[in-house]
Write a protein that holds these residues in place. Structure first.
Motif, PDB file in Angstrom:
ATOM      1  N   SER A 249      43.906  53.592  61.711  1.00 27.89           N
ATOM      2  CA  SER A 249      42.981  54.680  61.359  1.00 27.89           C
ATOM      3  C   SER A 249      43.660  55.814  60.611  1.00 27.89           C
ATOM      4  O   SER A 249      43.028  56.483  59.797  1.00 27.89           O
ATOM      5  N   GLY A 250      44.952  56.040  60.869  1.00 28.00           N
ATOM      6  CA  GLY A 250      45.655  57.076  60.124  1.00 28.00           C
ATOM      7  C   GLY A 250      45.709  56.749  58.636  1.00 28.00           C
ATOM      8  O   GLY A 250      45.377  57.572  57.782  1.00 28.00           O
ATOM      9  N   GLY A 251      46.113  55.534  58.323  1.00 28.53           N
ATOM     10  CA  GLY A 251      46.163  55.088  56.930  1.00 28.53           C
ATOM     11  C   GLY A 251      44.870  54.458  56.453  1.00 28.53           C
ATOM     12  O   GLY A 251      44.693  54.227  55.256  1.00 28.53           O
ATOM     13  N   GLY A 252      43.936  54.218  57.379  1.00 25.47           N
ATOM     14  CA  GLY A 252      42.702  53.514  57.053  1.00 25.47           C
ATOM     15  C   GLY A 252      41.907  54.083  55.897  1.00 25.47           C
ATOM     16  O   GLY A 252      41.380  53.318  55.075  1.00 25.47           O
ATOM     17  N   PRO A 253      41.775  55.422  55.792  1.00 22.27           N
ATOM     18  CA  PRO A 253      41.033  55.942  54.644  1.00 22.27           C
ATOM     19  C   PRO A 253      41.596  55.478  53.303  1.00 22.27           C
ATOM     20  O   PRO A 253      40.843  55.209  52.369  1.00 22.27           O
ATOM     21  N   ALA A 254      42.912  55.363  53.208  1.00 27.13           N
ATOM     22  CA  ALA A 254      43.510  54.884  51.956  1.00 27.13           C
ATOM     23  C   ALA A 254      43.092  53.452  51.661  1.00 27.13           C
ATOM     24  O   ALA A 254      42.849  53.084  50.503  1.00 27.13           O
ATOM     25  N   TYR A 255      42.967  52.637  52.710  1.00 29.27           N
ATOM     26  CA  TYR A 255      42.565  51.249  52.503  1.00 29.27           C
ATOM     27  C   TYR A 255      41.107  51.187  52.025  1.00 29.27           C
ATOM     28  O   TYR A 255      40.749  50.357  51.180  1.00 29.27           O
ATOM     29  N   VAL A 256      40.273  52.061  52.583  1.00 31.38           N
ATOM     30  CA  VAL A 256      38.872  52.091  52.166  1.00 31.38           C
ATOM     31  C   VAL A 256      38.760  52.570  50.718  1.00 31.38           C
ATOM     32  O   VAL A 256      37.976  52.022  49.931  1.00 31.38           O
ATOM     33  N   PHE A 257      39.552  53.576  50.363  1.00 30.61           N
ATOM     34  CA  PHE A 257      39.531  54.043  48.977  1.00 30.61           C
ATOM     35  C   PHE A 257      40.025  52.945  48.032  1.00 30.61           C
ATOM     36  O   PHE A 257      39.507  52.792  46.921  1.00 30.61           O
ATOM     37  N   LEU A 258      41.006  52.179  48.485  1.00 27.22           N
ATOM     38  CA  LEU A 258      41.478  51.047  47.685  1.00 27.22           C
ATOM     39  C   LEU A 258      40.374  50.008  47.524  1.00 27.22           C
ATOM     40  O   LEU A 258      40.223  49.411  46.441  1.00 27.22           O
ATOM     41  N   LEU A 259      39.590  49.803  48.573  1.00 27.82           N
ATOM     42  CA  LEU A 259      38.463  48.876  48.479  1.00 27.82           C
ATOM     43  C   LEU A 259      37.482  49.333  47.404  1.00 27.82           C
ATOM     44  O   LEU A 259      36.991  48.524  46.604  1.00 27.82           O
ATOM     45  N   ILE A 260      37.207  50.631  47.367  1.00 29.68           N
ATOM     46  CA  ILE A 260      36.315  51.165  46.334  1.00 29.68           C
ATOM     47  C   ILE A 260      36.896  50.892  44.950  1.00 29.68           C
ATOM     48  O   ILE A 260      36.191  50.421  44.040  1.00 29.68           O
ATOM     49  N   GLU A 261      38.183  51.188  44.781  1.00 30.25           N
ATOM     50  CA  GLU A 261      38.850  50.931  43.498  1.00 30.25           C
ATOM     51  C   GLU A 261      38.742  49.460  43.111  1.00 30.25           C
ATOM     52  O   GLU A 261      38.426  49.116  41.962  1.00 30.25           O
ATOM     53  N   THR A 262      39.016  48.588  44.091  1.00 32.52           N
ATOM     54  CA  THR A 262      39.068  47.153  43.821  1.00 32.52           C
ATOM     55  C   THR A 262      37.692  46.605  43.475  1.00 32.52           C
ATOM     56  O   THR A 262      37.536  45.801  42.536  1.00 32.52           O
ATOM     57  N   LEU A 263      36.680  47.023  44.214  1.00 27.74           N
ATOM     58  CA  LEU A 263      35.322  46.588  43.906  1.00 27.74           C
ATOM     59  C   LEU A 263      34.911  47.034  42.497  1.00 27.74           C
ATOM     60  O   LEU A 263      34.325  46.261  41.728  1.00 27.74           O
ATOM     61  N   ALA A 264      35.241  48.290  42.166  1.00 26.52           N
ATOM     62  CA  ALA A 264      34.865  48.811  40.849  1.00 26.52           C
ATOM     63  C   ALA A 264      35.561  48.044  39.733  1.00 26.52           C
ATOM     64  O   ALA A 264      34.945  47.708  38.710  1.00 26.52           O
ATOM     65  N   LYS A 265      36.845  47.764  39.911  1.00 28.98           N
ATOM     66  CA  LYS A 265      37.578  47.020  38.894  1.00 28.98           C
ATOM     67  C   LYS A 265      37.025  45.614  38.733  1.00 28.98           C
ATOM     68  O   LYS A 265      36.924  45.093  37.611  1.00 28.98           O
TER      69      LYS A 265
END
Length: 276
Positions: free
Chosen positions: A179-195
């Protein structure tokens, strides 16, 4: 959420360090009834915005009132400055003052060694959505922290989101990874989906908007729905449909689960390394 949490304390509160996380927590406390005039903030950089909140702001611990007897001291400084801060905190620490640390990677034993074994210490790991009142904080209590100190620590952290507890401090390394680093993983998911959407022909701006809104909406649905995540996934997945075809890739033997297993293990291992 814990919007009914109140913080009407009978003694002052001291926040040491008021960066992004400390500032988010301070705003949450004030919104839930903490009296500004009985709140002290130590922040070397200072800030007019802090004074505008009505709290007492000083640049260093030495500038605090000599007779200050806080109900809680929240330590929100950068981990690399902890060795300088803890000795100066010792005169303020005692059996009736909660010490709540949100400093990443610093074990309870460090605080007990510097402040005394009888000082009630609680360690917390929040995450950055605390800035918008949607954080997730996991806490672990030291041996001297009783029910009253645990309750106060929980209320302080609940002011910026949800809370949970673990009994084994070693699990905080896994919490940090998840959960500490989790937001970064979710933001990466957004980036990856968009790409991926752009690669398939969508306008990049539209693909990013679709990715952001899909993650935001899905998160809110997960929050409001009583159904577990796996059932929510099934609800979206029609037999032999397009989503099932995508999930066959994502849930393959070499798909997301083993990838995330390795990612969380790597982050937890690094957390243990940093704690020494």
């Amino acid at each position: 959420m814990t919007g009914e949490t109140t913080l009407a304390l009978d003694r002052p509160l001291l926040l040491v360090g008021c960066g992004k996380m400390g500032g988010a927590m301070l705003d949450g406390w004030l919104a839930r009834g903490l009296v500004p005039a009985r709140t002290y903030v130590v922040e070397p950089a200072g800030a007019p915005a802090l004074s505008a909140r009505g709290v007492h702001v000083v640049a260093g611990l030495a500038e605090l009132p000599a007779d200050l007897d806080p109900a809680a001291v929240i330590v929100a400084v950068k981990p690399q400055t902890m060795d300088k801060v803890l000795p100066a905190l010792a005169p303020l620490a005692g059996a009736r003052t909660l010490v709540l640390s949100i400093a990443a990677g610093k074990r309870i034993a460090l605080f007990e060694a510097a402040l005394g074994a009888g000082v009630p210490v609680v360690r917390a790991m929040p995450n950055t959505p605390a800035a918008v009142g949607r954080g997730m904080t996991v806490l672990v209590a030291g041996a001297a922290a009783g029910p009253a100190e645990r309750d106060l620590a929980g209320r302080l952290c609940a002011a910026v989101g949800a809370t949970g507890w673990v009994d084994d401090e070693g699990l905080i390394d896994v919490v940090t990874a998840l959960s500490g680093g989790g937001p970064a993983y979710v933001f990466l998911l957004i980036e990856t989906l968009a790409k991926a959407g752009a690669a398939a022909g969508l306008d990049p701006a539209l693909a990013m908007r679709l990715a952001r809104e899909t993650v935001i909406g899905s998160g809110e649905l997960a929050r409001l729905s009583p159904e577990p995540a796996d059932q929510l996934r099934r609800n979206v997945t029609s037999p032999a449909g397009t989503t099932e075809r995508a999930l066959n890739v994502l849930m393959a033997a070499d798909g997301l689960q083993p990838l995330f297993d390795r990612a969380i293990a790597a982050a937890a291992a690094r957390s243990r390394e940093l704690a020494g």
